[in-house]
Design an enzyme around this catalytic site. Sequence first.
Site, PDB file in Angstrom:
ATOM      1  N   GLY A  14       0.831  -1.212   0.000  1.00 20.56           N
ATOM      2  CA  GLY A  14       0.000   0.000   0.000  1.00 20.56           C
ATOM      3  C   GLY A  14       0.861   1.256   0.000  1.00 20.56           C
ATOM      4  O   GLY A  14       1.915   1.285   0.618  1.00 20.56           O
ATOM      5  N   ARG A  24      13.454  10.349  -2.105  1.00 24.51           N
ATOM      6  CA  ARG A  24      14.284  11.537  -2.378  1.00 24.51           C
ATOM      7  C   ARG A  24      15.597  11.462  -1.595  1.00 24.51           C
ATOM      8  O   ARG A  24      16.682  11.705  -2.137  1.00 24.51           O
ATOM      9  CB  ARG A  24      13.502  12.789  -2.006  1.00 24.51           C
ATOM     10  CG  ARG A  24      14.293  14.076  -2.063  1.00 24.51           C
ATOM     11  CD  ARG A  24      13.359  15.234  -1.732  1.00 24.51           C
ATOM     12  NE  ARG A  24      14.055  16.499  -1.587  1.00 24.51           N
ATOM     13  CZ  ARG A  24      14.610  16.929  -0.462  1.00 24.51           C
ATOM     14  NH1 ARG A  24      14.594  16.162   0.624  1.00 24.51           N
ATOM     15  NH2 ARG A  24      15.210  18.095  -0.409  1.00 24.51           N
ATOM     16  N   ARG A  75       1.072  -4.817  -5.950  1.00 21.29           N
ATOM     17  CA  ARG A  75       1.237  -6.108  -5.263  1.00 21.29           C
ATOM     18  C   ARG A  75       1.459  -7.140  -6.354  1.00 21.29           C
ATOM     19  O   ARG A  75       0.915  -7.010  -7.442  1.00 21.29           O
ATOM     20  CB  ARG A  75      -0.007  -6.418  -4.447  1.00 21.29           C
ATOM     21  CG  ARG A  75      -0.287  -5.315  -3.407  1.00 21.29           C
ATOM     22  CD  ARG A  75      -1.419  -5.682  -2.477  1.00 21.29           C
ATOM     23  NE  ARG A  75      -2.006  -4.506  -1.867  1.00 21.29           N
ATOM     24  CZ  ARG A  75      -1.644  -3.982  -0.688  1.00 21.29           C
ATOM     25  NH1 ARG A  75      -0.681  -4.541   0.023  1.00 21.29           N
ATOM     26  NH2 ARG A  75      -2.240  -2.923  -0.213  1.00 21.29           N
ATOM     27  N   ASP A 106       5.132  -5.210   6.032  1.00 26.08           N
ATOM     28  CA  ASP A 106       5.566  -6.559   6.390  1.00 26.08           C
ATOM     29  C   ASP A 106       5.710  -7.488   5.186  1.00 26.08           C
ATOM     30  O   ASP A 106       6.707  -8.209   5.069  1.00 26.08           O
ATOM     31  CB  ASP A 106       4.524  -7.174   7.338  1.00 26.08           C
ATOM     32  CG  ASP A 106       5.041  -7.222   8.764  1.00 26.08           C
ATOM     33  OD1 ASP A 106       6.272  -7.206   8.943  1.00 26.08           O
ATOM     34  OD2 ASP A 106       4.199  -7.273   9.687  1.00 26.08           O
ATOM     35  N   GLY A 107       4.692  -7.477   4.326  1.00 25.82           N
ATOM     36  CA  GLY A 107       4.708  -8.362   3.151  1.00 25.82           C
ATOM     37  C   GLY A 107       5.893  -8.036   2.263  1.00 25.82           C
ATOM     38  O   GLY A 107       6.608  -8.931   1.801  1.00 25.82           O
ATOM     39  N   SER A 108       6.121  -6.753   2.056  1.00 27.23           N
ATOM     40  CA  SER A 108       7.237  -6.324   1.204  1.00 27.23           C
ATOM     41  C   SER A 108       8.571  -6.755   1.818  1.00 27.23           C
ATOM     42  O   SER A 108       9.501  -7.149   1.105  1.00 27.23           O
ATOM     43  CB  SER A 108       7.227  -4.801   1.050  1.00 27.23           C
ATOM     44  OG  SER A 108       5.981  -4.396   0.543  1.00 27.23           O
ATOM     45  N   THR A 128       3.989   2.043   6.027  1.00 24.88           N
ATOM     46  CA  THR A 128       2.621   1.572   5.902  1.00 24.88           C
ATOM     47  C   THR A 128       1.773   2.348   6.902  1.00 24.88           C
ATOM     48  O   THR A 128       2.172   2.491   8.058  1.00 24.88           O
ATOM     49  CB  THR A 128       2.483   0.051   6.155  1.00 24.88           C
ATOM     50  OG1 THR A 128       1.101  -0.260   6.296  1.00 24.88           O
ATOM     51  CG2 THR A 128       3.197  -0.420   7.393  1.00 24.88           C
ATOM     52  N   ASP A 130      -0.700   1.535   8.415  1.00 28.30           N
ATOM     53  CA  ASP A 130      -1.183   0.688   9.519  1.00 28.30           C
ATOM     54  C   ASP A 130      -0.218   0.629  10.699  1.00 28.30           C
ATOM     55  O   ASP A 130      -0.598   0.218  11.788  1.00 28.30           O
ATOM     56  CB  ASP A 130      -1.423  -0.743   9.026  1.00 28.30           C
ATOM     57  CG  ASP A 130      -2.619  -0.823   8.105  1.00 28.30           C
ATOM     58  OD1 ASP A 130      -3.529   0.012   8.254  1.00 28.30           O
ATOM     59  OD2 ASP A 130      -2.643  -1.716   7.236  1.00 28.30           O
ATOM     60  N   ASP A 132       1.983  -1.485  11.387  1.00 28.10           N
ATOM     61  CA  ASP A 132       1.973  -2.835  11.962  1.00 28.10           C
ATOM     62  C   ASP A 132       3.256  -3.617  11.674  1.00 28.10           C
ATOM     63  O   ASP A 132       3.271  -4.837  11.794  1.00 28.10           O
ATOM     64  CB  ASP A 132       0.745  -3.615  11.453  1.00 28.10           C
ATOM     65  CG  ASP A 132       0.727  -3.741   9.942  1.00 28.10           C
ATOM     66  OD1 ASP A 132       1.531  -3.059   9.282  1.00 28.10           O
ATOM     67  OD2 ASP A 132      -0.089  -4.509   9.420  1.00 28.10           O
ATOM     68  N   ARG A 174      -7.166  -3.784   8.829  1.00 25.91           N
ATOM     69  CA  ARG A 174      -7.821  -5.100   8.758  1.00 25.91           C
ATOM     70  C   ARG A 174      -7.362  -5.997   9.894  1.00 25.91           C
ATOM     71  O   ARG A 174      -8.153  -6.660  10.535  1.00 25.91           O
ATOM     72  CB  ARG A 174      -7.506  -5.773   7.418  1.00 25.91           C
ATOM     73  CG  ARG A 174      -8.685  -5.766   6.464  1.00 25.91           C
ATOM     74  CD  ARG A 174      -8.287  -6.414   5.193  1.00 25.91           C
ATOM     75  NE  ARG A 174      -6.961  -5.922   4.811  1.00 25.91           N
ATOM     76  CZ  ARG A 174      -6.636  -5.457   3.622  1.00 25.91           C
ATOM     77  NH1 ARG A 174      -7.513  -5.452   2.669  1.00 25.91           N
ATOM     78  NH2 ARG A 174      -5.439  -5.008   3.352  1.00 25.91           N
ATOM     79  N   LYS A 217     -24.544  12.741  28.484  1.00 24.69           N
ATOM     80  CA  LYS A 217     -23.838  12.999  27.214  1.00 24.69           C
ATOM     81  C   LYS A 217     -24.860  13.132  26.086  1.00 24.69           C
ATOM     82  O   LYS A 217     -25.815  12.357  26.022  1.00 24.69           O
ATOM     83  CB  LYS A 217     -22.882  11.846  26.903  1.00 24.69           C
ATOM     84  CG  LYS A 217     -21.649  11.852  27.771  1.00 24.69           C
ATOM     85  CD  LYS A 217     -20.574  10.947  27.191  1.00 24.69           C
ATOM     86  CE  LYS A 217     -19.327  10.997  28.046  1.00 24.69           C
ATOM     87  NZ  LYS A 217     -18.115  10.730  27.300  1.00 24.69           N
ATOM     88  N   GLN A 255      -7.831   8.032   3.978  1.00 20.78           N
ATOM     89  CA  GLN A 255      -6.758   7.958   4.988  1.00 20.78           C
ATOM     90  C   GLN A 255      -5.399   7.606   4.390  1.00 20.78           C
ATOM     91  O   GLN A 255      -4.373   7.737   5.038  1.00 20.78           O
ATOM     92  CB  GLN A 255      -7.077   6.871   6.020  1.00 20.78           C
ATOM     93  CG  GLN A 255      -8.274   7.157   6.849  1.00 20.78           C
ATOM     94  CD  GLN A 255      -8.847   5.876   7.400  1.00 20.78           C
ATOM     95  OE1 GLN A 255      -8.505   5.457   8.484  1.00 20.78           O
ATOM     96  NE2 GLN A 255      -9.722   5.238   6.653  1.00 20.78           N
TER      97      GLN A 255
HETATM   98  P1  ATP Z   1       0.795  -2.839   3.463  1.00 17.33           P
HETATM   99  O1  ATP Z   1       1.016  -2.983   4.942  1.00 17.33           O
HETATM  100  O2  ATP Z   1       0.639  -1.429   3.054  1.00 17.33           O
HETATM  101  O3  ATP Z   1      -0.242  -3.756   2.895  1.00 17.33           O
HETATM  102  P2  ATP Z   1       2.796  -4.706   2.625  1.00 17.33           P
HETATM  103  O4  ATP Z   1       4.213  -4.546   2.208  1.00 17.33           O
HETATM  104  O5  ATP Z   1       2.560  -5.549   3.847  1.00 17.33           O
HETATM  105  O6  ATP Z   1       2.194  -3.264   2.767  1.00 17.33           O
HETATM  106  P3  ATP Z   1       1.735  -6.769   0.900  1.00 17.33           P
HETATM  107  O7  ATP Z   1       0.688  -6.704  -0.155  1.00 17.33           O
HETATM  108  O8  ATP Z   1       1.549  -7.720   2.012  1.00 17.33           O
HETATM  109  O9  ATP Z   1       1.949  -5.275   1.399  1.00 17.33           O
HETATM  110  O10 ATP Z   1       3.136  -7.150   0.208  1.00 17.33           O
HETATM  111  C1  ATP Z   1       3.607  -6.484  -0.954  1.00 17.33           C
HETATM  112  C2  ATP Z   1       4.205  -7.488  -1.920  1.00 17.33           C
HETATM  113  O11 ATP Z   1       5.295  -8.158  -1.286  1.00 17.33           O
HETATM  114  C3  ATP Z   1       3.256  -8.612  -2.337  1.00 17.33           C
HETATM  115  O12 ATP Z   1       2.410  -8.267  -3.418  1.00 17.33           O
HETATM  116  C4  ATP Z   1       4.227  -9.719  -2.721  1.00 17.33           C
HETATM  117  O13 ATP Z   1       4.701  -9.544  -4.035  1.00 17.33           O
HETATM  118  C5  ATP Z   1       5.380  -9.508  -1.739  1.00 17.33           C
HETATM  119  N1  ATP Z   1       5.215 -10.444  -0.607  1.00 17.33           N
HETATM  120  C6  ATP Z   1       4.284 -10.406   0.363  1.00 17.33           C
HETATM  121  N2  ATP Z   1       4.403 -11.440   1.221  1.00 17.33           N
HETATM  122  C7  ATP Z   1       5.440 -12.176   0.769  1.00 17.33           C
HETATM  123  C8  ATP Z   1       6.066 -13.393   1.208  1.00 17.33           C
HETATM  124  N3  ATP Z   1       5.667 -14.056   2.292  1.00 17.33           N
HETATM  125  N4  ATP Z   1       7.103 -13.861   0.484  1.00 17.33           N
HETATM  126  C9  ATP Z   1       7.549 -13.192  -0.623  1.00 17.33           C
HETATM  127  N5  ATP Z   1       6.989 -12.053  -1.073  1.00 17.33           N
HETATM  128  C10 ATP Z   1       5.964 -11.543  -0.416  1.00 17.33           C
END
Ligand code: ATP
Length: 322
Positions: A14, A24, A75, A106-108, A128, A130, A132, A174, A217, A255
């Site tokens: 996100g 930058r 993503r 986290d996912g990234s 992010t 969130d 988190d 979420r 209130k 947001q």
């Molecule tokens: P946000 O918190 O804003 O959602 P995020 O980085 O957690 O950000 P995700 O959609 O979870 O967002 O992850 C971004 C991309 O990272 C995913 O589309 C995927 O390509 C890669 N990714 C996520 N989880 C994994 C994983 N366990 N292993 C390898 N790549 C991942």
Amino acid sequence: MGEIKRIGILTSGGDAPGMNAALRALVRSGLKAGFTMLGIERGYAGLLKGEIRQLNTRSVSEILHAGGTFLLTARSKEFTTPEGLDRAVSIIHEYGIDALVVIGGDGSFRGAVSLAEKGIPVIGIPATIDNDVASTSYAIGFDTALETALDAIDKIRDTSSSHERGSVIEVMGRDAGYIAYAVGLASGAEVTLVPEVPFDLEKDVLDVIRRGRDIGKHHYIVVMAEGCGSAIEMAEKIEEATGIVTRGTVLGYVQRGGRPTAIDRVIASNMGLHAINLLQKGVVNRLVAVRDGRITDVDAFEGVNMKKTIPEVLLTEAMKLF
Ligand code: ATP
């Protein structure tokens, strides 16, 4: 690992206000340190398509104040497959990228670690709304998201107090309730619901609202994270049970965007500088983090396995203010 000369940078997941400030800082300080800076568009999705271009100091002009990310974000499912990961590694080699800086959540970071496991040196910068990401107490974008949500809630409050109505406001989150917790506290919400802490409708919501009415209130605010259900349905349930006219509002994507606050610009810029300082020293596979109020870094492999949840005690403490 050879000498680091060419650094790839991308934003993923996100978008978050302040990502541009981090980009930058990376580009400008990276160029000053003598690195070649390569921008990868659309996160891992763009990496897999070779959407990579060299950046210069002008490439990051006029972006500091803007929300979103000028490199675009996406993503990618394909990247998470073994074939996708191997392709990403070969594209990184093809472009002569010696280290990759990933700005995202986290996912990234999990994606970055899977590249590190294949021998690609990586640095993560947490961004992010969130907030988190477990390895850091602060992620870029959180402060701006709070300001935006709070501004909307203050406006809704003016109307709901004038009309003596209740308001249920759904904010983003979420799985993580950091936004809900912070704006609940800052807006003086009577009830705050976060996904990390289960709630009982009767005891934790309806009784609190009835008690407020009994002490005079004229209106109330419930802030709930999206992971706790629908604000519209919650408003209907409350109105049915208490007889107080109640409106539900979903703040949604407002947001996400917007002009980053000073705090987000300062932290993002310092995180970008920190990442380049690490790379200059040849230190890789780290996640940039705020810990004990200062910018530092943690091991990437350990960082992605950390857990972060809102302690229930924070909500209990907040309840003392009503
Ligand atoms: P946000 O918190 O804003 O959602 P995020 O980085 O957690 O950000 P995700 O959609 O979870 O967002 O992850 C971004 C991309 O990272 C995913 O589309 C995927 O390509 C890669 N990714 C996520 N989880 C994994 C994983 N366990 N292993 C390898 N790549 C991942």
